[in-house]
Design a protein around this motif. Structure first.
Motif, short mmCIF file in Angstrom:
data_model
loop_
_atom_site.label_atom_id
_atom_site.label_comp_id
_atom_site.label_asym_id
_atom_site.label_seq_id
_atom_site.Cartn_x
_atom_site.Cartn_y
_atom_site.Cartn_z
N MET A 127 -17.68 2.54 -0.26
CA MET A 127 -17.40 1.89 1.02
C MET A 127 -18.63 1.21 1.59
SD MET A 127 -14.99 1.15 3.09
CE MET A 127 -13.68 2.28 2.59
N ASP A 128 -19.78 1.86 1.51
CA ASP A 128 -21.01 1.28 2.05
C ASP A 128 -21.80 0.49 1.02
OD1 ASP A 128 -20.85 2.24 4.76
OD2 ASP A 128 -21.25 4.24 3.97
N ARG A 129 -21.35 0.49 -0.23
CA ARG A 129 -22.04 -0.29 -1.26
C ARG A 129 -21.35 -1.63 -1.48
NH1 ARG A 129 -23.60 4.13 -6.02
NH2 ARG A 129 -24.46 5.73 -4.61
N VAL A 130 -20.05 -1.59 -1.65
CA VAL A 130 -19.28 -2.82 -1.90
C VAL A 130 -18.91 -3.50 -0.59
CG1 VAL A 130 -17.19 -3.76 -2.95
CG2 VAL A 130 -18.42 -1.89 -4.06
N GLY A 131 -18.56 -2.73 0.42
CA GLY A 131 -18.18 -3.31 1.71
C GLY A 131 -16.70 -3.24 1.96
N ARG A 132 -16.30 -3.17 3.24
CA ARG A 132 -14.90 -3.02 3.61
C ARG A 132 -14.07 -4.23 3.17
NH1 ARG A 132 -18.87 0.28 5.23
NH2 ARG A 132 -18.91 0.86 7.42
N ARG A 133 -14.62 -5.42 3.40
CA ARG A 133 -13.85 -6.64 3.13
C ARG A 133 -13.53 -6.78 1.64
NH1 ARG A 133 -14.94 -12.20 2.11
NH2 ARG A 133 -13.45 -13.59 3.17
N ARG A 134 -14.52 -6.57 0.79
CA ARG A 134 -14.29 -6.70 -0.65
C ARG A 134 -13.33 -5.63 -1.16
NH1 ARG A 134 -20.44 -7.88 -2.92
NH2 ARG A 134 -20.71 -9.93 -1.93
N ILE A 135 -13.47 -4.41 -0.65
CA ILE A 135 -12.56 -3.34 -1.07
C ILE A 135 -11.13 -3.66 -0.68
CG2 ILE A 135 -11.93 -0.93 -0.65
CD1 ILE A 135 -14.86 -0.23 -0.63
N GLN A 136 -10.95 -4.18 0.54
CA GLN A 136 -9.60 -4.52 0.97
C GLN A 136 -9.04 -5.69 0.17
OE1 GLN A 136 -8.68 -3.94 5.08
NE2 GLN A 136 -7.58 -5.87 5.25
N LEU A 137 -9.87 -6.66 -0.17
CA LEU A 137 -9.41 -7.79 -0.97
C LEU A 137 -8.96 -7.34 -2.36
CD1 LEU A 137 -12.05 -10.55 -0.10
CD2 LEU A 137 -9.61 -10.62 0.42
N GLN A 138 -9.78 -6.55 -3.05
CA GLN A 138 -9.40 -6.12 -4.39
C GLN A 138 -8.22 -5.16 -4.34
OE1 GLN A 138 -9.79 -2.99 -6.15
NE2 GLN A 138 -10.22 -1.92 -4.24
N GLY A 139 -8.10 -4.38 -3.26
CA GLY A 139 -6.96 -3.48 -3.14
C GLY A 139 -5.64 -4.24 -3.04
N PHE A 140 -5.60 -5.23 -2.15
CA PHE A 140 -4.38 -6.04 -2.03
C PHE A 140 -4.07 -6.79 -3.34
CE2 PHE A 140 -4.55 -6.05 2.78
CZ PHE A 140 -3.29 -5.50 2.94
N ALA A 141 -5.10 -7.30 -4.01
CA ALA A 141 -4.88 -8.05 -5.25
C ALA A 141 -4.32 -7.14 -6.35
CB ALA A 141 -6.18 -8.70 -5.70
N CYS A 142 -4.90 -5.96 -6.51
CA CYS A 142 -4.42 -5.04 -7.55
C CYS A 142 -3.04 -4.49 -7.21
CB CYS A 142 -5.42 -3.90 -7.73
SG CYS A 142 -7.00 -4.41 -8.42
N MET A 143 -2.76 -4.26 -5.93
CA MET A 143 -1.42 -3.84 -5.54
C MET A 143 -0.39 -4.91 -5.88
SD MET A 143 -2.20 -2.09 -1.83
CE MET A 143 -0.48 -2.11 -1.36
N ALA A 144 -0.73 -6.16 -5.60
CA ALA A 144 0.20 -7.25 -5.92
C ALA A 144 0.46 -7.31 -7.43
CB ALA A 144 -0.38 -8.58 -5.42
N ALA A 145 -0.57 -7.12 -8.23
CA ALA A 145 -0.40 -7.16 -9.68
C ALA A 145 0.47 -6.00 -10.16
CB ALA A 145 -1.76 -7.13 -10.37
N ALA A 146 0.23 -4.79 -9.62
CA ALA A 146 1.01 -3.62 -10.04
C ALA A 146 2.47 -3.75 -9.62
CB ALA A 146 0.38 -2.36 -9.45
N PHE A 147 2.71 -4.18 -8.38
CA PHE A 147 4.10 -4.38 -7.93
C PHE A 147 4.81 -5.43 -8.78
CE2 PHE A 147 2.92 -2.55 -3.64
CZ PHE A 147 3.81 -1.50 -3.70
N ALA A 148 4.12 -6.52 -9.09
CA ALA A 148 4.73 -7.57 -9.89
C ALA A 148 5.05 -7.08 -11.30
CB ALA A 148 3.81 -8.79 -9.95
N ALA A 149 4.13 -6.31 -11.89
CA ALA A 149 4.38 -5.77 -13.22
C ALA A 149 5.54 -4.79 -13.20
CB ALA A 149 3.12 -5.09 -13.74
N LEU A 150 5.62 -3.98 -12.14
CA LEU A 150 6.70 -3.02 -12.04
C LEU A 150 8.05 -3.72 -11.90
CD1 LEU A 150 7.28 0.04 -11.86
CD2 LEU A 150 7.04 -0.14 -9.39
N GLY A 151 8.08 -4.80 -11.13
CA GLY A 151 9.35 -5.52 -10.96
C GLY A 151 9.76 -6.29 -12.19
#
Length: 611
Positions: free
Chosen positions: A423-447
């Motif tokens: 959290m303090d190394r990568v930063g909140r913004r980058r973590i939230q960006l990669q989280g949303f991107a990976c969630m979108a990929a996982a949801f799309a693969a699941l569907g």
């Protein structure tokens, strides 16, 4: 120990400075207690929100004969806790800015204790056995108000409770260094002679020279130590201390207790159902339903364990009252309000705060991201509902709701601790960006792969569940953790918990919208094109919402890692001066505060003697 005993006269001489070091230890102890209270409060909140997913199924089969027989009542009970949470987040966020974070948190925990206890005693209100869910809806509304208030309060406490270097402690160390130098300069300088008869009194002036040189060297070392400690104080007052680098870690650790509760809730329900048995379908009041009642009652246990820790700290020795974090925050908030031309009291309401344009872009990042993330989290009901038939509480993984929830929570749990680490190394913004991107990929693969996984039998179902668990991992190592932290460090202290509560309320509004929209959408598409199409398009819709969260984060979320929170420097000076507010320097609202050291005269004298 020997050094402390040797320096005892110096500490007696400079008692105020050394007392400040003791106050620092007391303050750190109080902060640790507040962080513990916040963490356990989050554990209680998450447990109470998750445990009802199993209890609703058990109650529906016991009192209604099946989930479909009283689906409206079950939905009403589920919605009641979300509505209560929204009300609690909006209300207690404002209360936290008015009366203090700790006092408001105690009130929310009291409501949570009451709601959890009453929920465990739910009984039918009349001749209709399904009215037990009406009773449960009322009690869960009260519980929702309590658990909703925990979100903004615990997040604010976690970000504000950081261990800062105390300038007064530096002053005490400086006085000790000066005392050591003085003691060193007073030591007799004698030389061991192999032949005492060779002693020449005419050479005795060398002793005086040696003593003077040692005295000058000792004072020079004291001056260097003085300069170093003064620089440390200056960095601390400028808000660039190491505490800013630990703020994200502390808040992430507090929030990670939610992951522990997400895993504990299905395991506790599973164990209680194994011990007391699943109530017979349609048994009604003939079966006491000890399993689900004890599961709901255990939601009050964390709050009960916190009761001894929730009291205010007692005054220190000598009758001096110890300042709490809330008291230290009151003067800075009043100073900031006065500088901004507002009354010193908390006169701003939520609506008047929301009308200020300077907060709109920040709210789009904090409240908007939370809103979109909680919409995606509602897709879990669609996946879990497709995995088993009634009653989905026993049997293998494909037909056991408790096992499914435990597997998903176990996959997602490491995401919390990856967030703590980065959290303090990568930063909140980058973590939230990669989280949303990976969630979108996982949801799309699941569907997109749902048909193939469904046709693969039990192995495909397990693979589908594991793939869905990845969405939880990247949500926890992503927006689920960052949305908890961002509002607390984005807004100024006088409106911090108010706007934090508003952001959290938007998240619960998104959860309400998602739970009420996804299931009808899935059922409608399934009726028209088959069950596979319904679940496929539900997952693809979650992927689209995740992409929208990515875009919103990219445009409106700022990364504040390592940056002092607004008003933190004021609060620090308030604490260091024993309750007296510091005068602001040039720079206006949010500028750094710097006070002249109390031992400035001693420092100047040491510098002159060293020179």
């Amino acid at each position: 120990i020997s050094l402390s005993w040797a320096l005892r006269p110096a500490c007696d001489r400079w008692q105020p400075a050394c007392d400040s070091e003791a106050r620092l230890r007391q303050r750190d102890s109080a902060m640790n207690r507040k962080l513990l209270i916040s963490a356990i409060s989050n554990l209680s909140t998450a447990y109470n929100l998750v445990i009802i997913n199993v209890s609703h199924v058990t109650i529906a089969y016991q009192y209604c004969g099946g989930a479909d027989a009283c689906s409206a009542q079950v939905e009403a009970a589920s919605t009641a806790v979300l509505v209560g949470a929204i009300l609690g987040q909006l209300t207690f966020g404002y209360i936290g800015d008015c009366v203090g974070r700790s006092a408001a948190l105690r009130l929310t925990m009291a409501l949570s204790l009451f709601g959890a206890t009453i929920s465990a005693a739910a009984v039918p209100l009349g001749g209709d056995s399904s009215s037990v869910l009406t009773f449960l809806a009322l009690s869960r509304f009260v519980l929702g108000v309590g658990v909703g208030g925990v979100y903004p309060l615990s997040a604010t406490i976690a970000t504000e409770c950081v261990h800062r270097p105390h300038p007064a402690a530096s002053s005490c160390r400086l006085h000790r260094a000066e005392a050591e130098a003085a003691a060193e300069s007073r030591k007799p300088r004698t030389r061991a002679l192999s032949d005492p008869s060779r002693y020449d009194p005419r050479q005795d002036h060398t002793h005086t020279a040696v003593d003077a040189q040692a005295h000058t060297t000792a004072l020079r070392h004291a001056a260097v130590e003085t300069t170093r400690l003064f620089a440390e104080r200056t960095r601390t007052s400028a808000g660039r201390s190491s505490s800013n680098a630990e703020r994200g870690r502390n808040a992430s650790l507090v929030f990670s207790m939610q992951g522990v509760a997400n895993l504990a809730a299905p395991l506790v329900s599973w164990a209680l159902l194994a011990v007391f048995g699943v109530p017979a379908t349609g048994s009604g009041g003939a079966d006491p339903g000890l399993a689900w009642r004890l599961a709901l009652a255990l939601g009050a246990l964390p709050g009960l364990l916190l009761v001894p820790c929730m009291g205010e700290g007692r005054g220190g020795q000598g009758g001096g009252a110890r300042h709490t974090a809330d008291e230290r925050m009151s003067a800075p908030i009043a100073a900031l309000r006065a500088e901004a031309g507002r009354p010193a009291g908390p006169s701003s309401t939520l609506l008047s705060t929301l009308r200020q344009r300077k907060y709109w872009s920040k709210l789009l990042g904090t409240a908007g991201g939370w809103f979109l993330f909680d919409i995606t989290s509602s897709g879990s009901r669609a996946v879990q509902a497709a995995a088993g038939d009634a009653p989905p509480l026993q049997g293998d993984l494909a037909h056991n709701l408790c096992a499914q929830m435990a597997v998903v929570a176990a996959i997602g749990l490491p995401g919390y601790y990856v967030s703590v680490w980065l959290m303090d190394r990568v930063g909140r913004r980058r973590i939230q960006l990669q989280g949303f991107a990976c969630m979108a990929a996982a949801f799309a693969a699941l569907g997109l792969a749902y048909d193939s996984l469904e046709s693969a039998g039990a192995g495909g179902r397990v693979a589908m569940l594991l793939l869905y668990g990845l969405t939880f991992f990247f949500s926890n190592f992503g927006p689920n953790s960052t949305t908890f932290i961002l509002p607390s460090e984005t807004f100024p202290p006088e409106v911090r918990t108010t706007l934090n509560g508003f952001s959290a309320a938007m998240g619960k509004l998104g959860a309400t919208l998602g739970s009420s929209a996804f299931k009808p959408m899935k059922d409608g598409i399934s009726a028209a094109w088959g069950p596979a199409a319904g679940l496929r398009w539900t997952m693809l819709a979650c992927a689209a919402v995740s992409l929208a969260g990515f875009a919103l984060t990219y445009g409106f979320v700022e990364d504040r890692r390592g940056i002092a929170m607004e008003g933190a420097a004021t609060a620090r000076e308030e604490d260091n001066n024993g309750g007296a507010s510091a005068a602001p320097t040039e720079g206006g609202l949010g500028a750094a505060f710097l006070t002249v050291p109390a031992n400035a005269t001693a420092e100047a004298r040491v510098r002159r003697e060293a020179a």
